[in-house]
Design a protein around this motif. Structure first.
Motif, PDB file in Angstrom:
ATOM      1  N   ASN A 148       1.934   2.527  10.399  1.00 46.00           N
ATOM      2  CA  ASN A 148       1.258   1.231  10.550  1.00 46.00           C
ATOM      3  C   ASN A 148       0.249   1.234  11.687  1.00 46.00           C
ATOM      4  N   SER A 149       0.620   1.837  12.813  1.00 43.66           N
ATOM      5  CA  SER A 149      -0.330   1.802  13.927  1.00 43.66           C
ATOM      6  C   SER A 149      -1.544   2.681  13.617  1.00 43.66           C
ATOM      7  N   ARG A 150      -1.346   3.744  12.851  1.00 44.36           N
ATOM      8  CA  ARG A 150      -2.519   4.554  12.444  1.00 44.36           C
ATOM      9  C   ARG A 150      -3.416   3.779  11.465  1.00 44.36           C
ATOM     10  N   PHE A 151      -2.769   3.068  10.514  1.00 40.29           N
ATOM     11  CA  PHE A 151      -3.582   2.301   9.552  1.00 40.29           C
ATOM     12  C   PHE A 151      -4.417   1.251  10.268  1.00 40.29           C
ATOM     13  N   LYS A 152      -3.810   0.620  11.268  1.00 41.80           N
ATOM     14  CA  LYS A 152      -4.506  -0.476  11.954  1.00 41.80           C
ATOM     15  C   LYS A 152      -5.747  -0.002  12.679  1.00 41.80           C
ATOM     16  N   ARG A 153      -5.805   1.293  12.983  1.00 43.37           N
ATOM     17  CA  ARG A 153      -6.984   1.831  13.678  1.00 43.37           C
ATOM     18  C   ARG A 153      -8.133   2.156  12.729  1.00 43.37           C
ATOM     19  N   LEU A 154      -7.871   2.148  11.435  1.00 40.99           N
ATOM     20  CA  LEU A 154      -8.934   2.520  10.479  1.00 40.99           C
ATOM     21  C   LEU A 154      -9.797   1.304  10.140  1.00 40.99           C
ATOM     22  N   GLU A 183     -10.273   6.933   1.417  1.00 41.80           N
ATOM     23  CA  GLU A 183     -10.032   7.261   2.827  1.00 41.80           C
ATOM     24  C   GLU A 183      -8.513   7.313   3.118  1.00 41.80           C
ATOM     25  N   ILE A 184      -7.783   6.320   2.620  1.00 35.37           N
ATOM     26  CA  ILE A 184      -6.333   6.280   2.872  1.00 35.37           C
ATOM     27  C   ILE A 184      -5.647   7.470   2.190  1.00 35.37           C
ATOM     28  N   MET A 185      -6.033   7.769   0.951  1.00 37.08           N
ATOM     29  CA  MET A 185      -5.422   8.912   0.255  1.00 37.08           C
ATOM     30  C   MET A 185      -5.641  10.198   1.055  1.00 37.08           C
ATOM     31  N   ASN A 186      -6.876  10.383   1.545  1.00 31.79           N
ATOM     32  CA  ASN A 186      -7.176  11.595   2.322  1.00 31.79           C
ATOM     33  C   ASN A 186      -6.377  11.647   3.615  1.00 31.79           C
ATOM     34  N   LYS A 187      -6.286  10.512   4.292  1.00 30.42           N
ATOM     35  CA  LYS A 187      -5.553  10.456   5.568  1.00 30.42           C
ATOM     36  C   LYS A 187      -4.068  10.769   5.351  1.00 30.42           C
ATOM     37  N   GLU A 239     -11.496   0.550   7.598  1.00 29.64           N
ATOM     38  CA  GLU A 239     -11.427   0.080   6.197  1.00 29.64           C
ATOM     39  C   GLU A 239     -10.218  -0.827   5.949  1.00 29.64           C
ATOM     40  N   VAL A 240      -9.228  -0.763   6.858  1.00 27.45           N
ATOM     41  CA  VAL A 240      -7.973  -1.482   6.611  1.00 27.45           C
ATOM     42  C   VAL A 240      -8.061  -2.919   7.105  1.00 27.45           C
ATOM     43  N   LEU A 241      -7.818  -3.878   6.192  1.00 23.26           N
ATOM     44  CA  LEU A 241      -7.889  -5.296   6.570  1.00 23.26           C
ATOM     45  C   LEU A 241      -6.563  -5.749   7.172  1.00 23.26           C
ATOM     46  N   PHE A 242      -5.462  -5.430   6.509  1.00 25.48           N
ATOM     47  CA  PHE A 242      -4.123  -5.682   7.048  1.00 25.48           C
ATOM     48  C   PHE A 242      -3.117  -4.897   6.211  1.00 25.48           C
ATOM     49  N   THR A 243      -1.872  -4.859   6.704  1.00 24.41           N
ATOM     50  CA  THR A 243      -0.829  -4.158   5.937  1.00 24.41           C
ATOM     51  C   THR A 243       0.383  -5.081   5.770  1.00 24.41           C
ATOM     52  N   ILE A 244       1.166  -4.805   4.742  1.00 29.01           N
ATOM     53  CA  ILE A 244       2.418  -5.552   4.519  1.00 29.01           C
ATOM     54  C   ILE A 244       3.526  -4.507   4.336  1.00 29.01           C
ATOM     55  N   SER A 245       4.522  -4.520   5.213  1.00 26.10           N
ATOM     56  CA  SER A 245       5.596  -3.513   5.128  1.00 26.10           C
ATOM     57  C   SER A 245       6.793  -4.072   4.369  1.00 26.10           C
ATOM     58  N   ASN A 246       7.145  -3.407   3.293  1.00 24.95           N
ATOM     59  CA  ASN A 246       8.218  -3.891   2.407  1.00 24.95           C
ATOM     60  C   ASN A 246       9.416  -2.960   2.377  1.00 24.95           C
ATOM     61  N   LYS A 247      10.575  -3.577   2.161  1.00 24.68           N
ATOM     62  CA  LYS A 247      11.809  -2.839   1.862  1.00 24.68           C
ATOM     63  C   LYS A 247      12.161  -3.142   0.408  1.00 24.68           C
ATOM     64  N   PRO A 248      13.047  -2.339  -0.190  1.00 28.23           N
ATOM     65  CA  PRO A 248      13.543  -2.732  -1.521  1.00 28.23           C
ATOM     66  C   PRO A 248      14.375  -4.011  -1.392  1.00 28.23           C
ATOM     67  N   CYS A 249      14.436  -4.807  -2.431  1.00 30.40           N
ATOM     68  CA  CYS A 249      15.198  -6.061  -2.330  1.00 30.40           C
ATOM     69  C   CYS A 249      15.797  -6.445  -3.685  1.00 30.40           C
ATOM     70  N   ARG A 250      16.545  -7.528  -3.665  1.00 28.92           N
ATOM     71  CA  ARG A 250      17.154  -8.023  -4.900  1.00 28.92           C
ATOM     72  C   ARG A 250      16.081  -8.467  -5.884  1.00 28.92           C
ATOM     73  N   GLY A 251      16.461  -8.613  -7.119  1.00 29.60           N
ATOM     74  CA  GLY A 251      15.539  -9.134  -8.123  1.00 29.60           C
ATOM     75  C   GLY A 251      15.503 -10.654  -8.075  1.00 29.60           C
ATOM     76  N   THR A 252      15.163 -11.267  -9.186  1.00 32.39           N
ATOM     77  CA  THR A 252      14.989 -12.721  -9.270  1.00 32.39           C
ATOM     78  C   THR A 252      16.295 -13.460  -8.970  1.00 32.39           C
ATOM     79  N   GLN A 253      16.206 -14.459  -8.096  1.00 30.33           N
ATOM     80  CA  GLN A 253      17.393 -15.223  -7.680  1.00 30.33           C
ATOM     81  C   GLN A 253      17.124 -16.712  -7.792  1.00 30.33           C
TER      82      GLN A 253
END
Ligand code: DP6
Length: 336
Positions: free
Chosen positions: A307-313, A269-273, A315-329
């Protein structure tokens, strides 16, 4: 960039925090399953909201080795995987004491996010510093890789390229660009509330897929294409290539013997959307690792709309929005 020389310290306890990563080009199939030497190079981006923190202490008073993850002692097979890395650290450092390893994830354990990448990269850094070893970024990437292949990439800041190499000394990740280079986003769309299935099983049967050989032929071009798209910040090119790659990985899994089906109806469903929304100018691209949950790669300007579109579906339980970040510290916030 990205070279990290660690200072020697006299403490026997150390803590590291490390991100999971999303593979744009996937590691799938092992040439050497003991050392996790892959058949192909892979490329990834670190995820700033999916972190593992791990404290390691070597102490002559510890009678036995203890490994505690998210408050529970690990089952024997998983514990052995951790102790395999600890033993390598003992061998290199000459420290023979008992160990206590405590680890916690900041993302829900049922989110299907690969925790082996963040876990083994954090373990490699915390364990080596706790034993007073001074390892370079390359050596840390090699050590993390032996724990879990994808962990080799989490050591590096930002965007990583794990070159398959020919042996233990030449198979490690290096940086393509730092986290500040490109404000790309990854919205993890969770559609399955269960623990991630093991990708180790998938690696084991990858070669039985009739498409394995064709994939190996196509991969070099695609890998260089993805690296070039990151360097040039060419979002549409990156998106086209990562979707091809994700579909190919899952077709391989589905055509292996025995076949492995990671998708559920939410995945489809998500791939199609995503494809439909692209036609009306809301641009995201999908990729999935060894699980049903969908990683939607997009630009910062589209995160809240998506995100607001995903929340209306449903099938979607929750979402996590990520940015790129540093490696192991390293951190001084020890878990015990
Ligand atoms: C589909 O690194 O989890 O996520 O080396 O057996 O621990 P092991 O496998 P792992 O495999 C990851 C597979 C993947 C693709 C990727 O992250 O490159």
């Amino acid at each position: 960039m990205g070279k990290r020389i660690l200072r020697r310290s006299k403490t026997s306890k150390a803590t590291a925090v490390s991100p999971a990563n999303i593979a744009f080009i996937k590691y799938w199939g092992k040439k050497n399953s003991k050392l996790n030497i892959p058949f192909n190079d892979s490329v990834s981006m670190n995820l700033d909201k999916c972190l593992t923190t791990t404290t390691v202490e070597f102490n002559p008073r510890f009678r036995s080795d203890k490994v505690i993850v998210d408050g529970k002692e690990l089952a024997e097979d998983k514990k052995l995987r951790v102790l395999n890395i600890i033993d390598l650290i003992r061998e290199k450092s000459g420290v023979s004491y008992g160990v206590k390893v405590v680890s916690k994830n900041n993302f829900p354990s049922d989110s299907g996010i690969a925790s082996s990448a963040s876990a083994f990269s954090a373990l490699a850094l915390a364990g080596s510093v706790a034993s007073d070893l001074t390892l370079s970024e390359k050596e840390l990437s090699i050590l993390a890789r032996i724990g879990s292949g994808s962990a080799s990439r989490s050591i590096v800041d930002g965007f990583a390229w794990w070159k398959k190499g020919a042996n233990n000394a030449t198979s490690f990740a290096a940086q393509i660009a730092p986290e500040s280079y490109w404000d790309l986003r990854d919205i993890v769309v969770v559609v399955e509330k269960m623990k991630k299935k093991s990708s180790t099983e998938g690696h084991g049967v990858a070669l039985t897929s009739p498409f394995f050989k064709t994939r190996q032929k196509n991969l070099q071009r695609r890998t260089l294409g993805v690296i070039g798209a990151i360097k040039k910040k060419n979002f549409l090119k990156l998106g086209e290539l990562i979707e091809q790659e994700a579909i190919e990985l899952h077709v391989m899994a589905m055509t292996s013997n025995p076949p492995i089906f990671y998708w559920n109806k939410g995945t489809v469903e998500i791939m199609n959307k995503i494809r439909k929304w692209r036609e009306v100018g809301l641009t995201g691209f999908f990729t999935m690792d060894a699980g049903a949950n969908v990683h939607v790669i997009c630009l910062a300007k589209d995160v809240s709309k998506l995100n607001s579109r995903f929340k209306r579906l449903p099938e979607v339980l929750f979402t996590i929005s990520n940015k790129p970040c540093r490696g192991t510290q390293l951190t001084n916030k020890h878990l015990f």
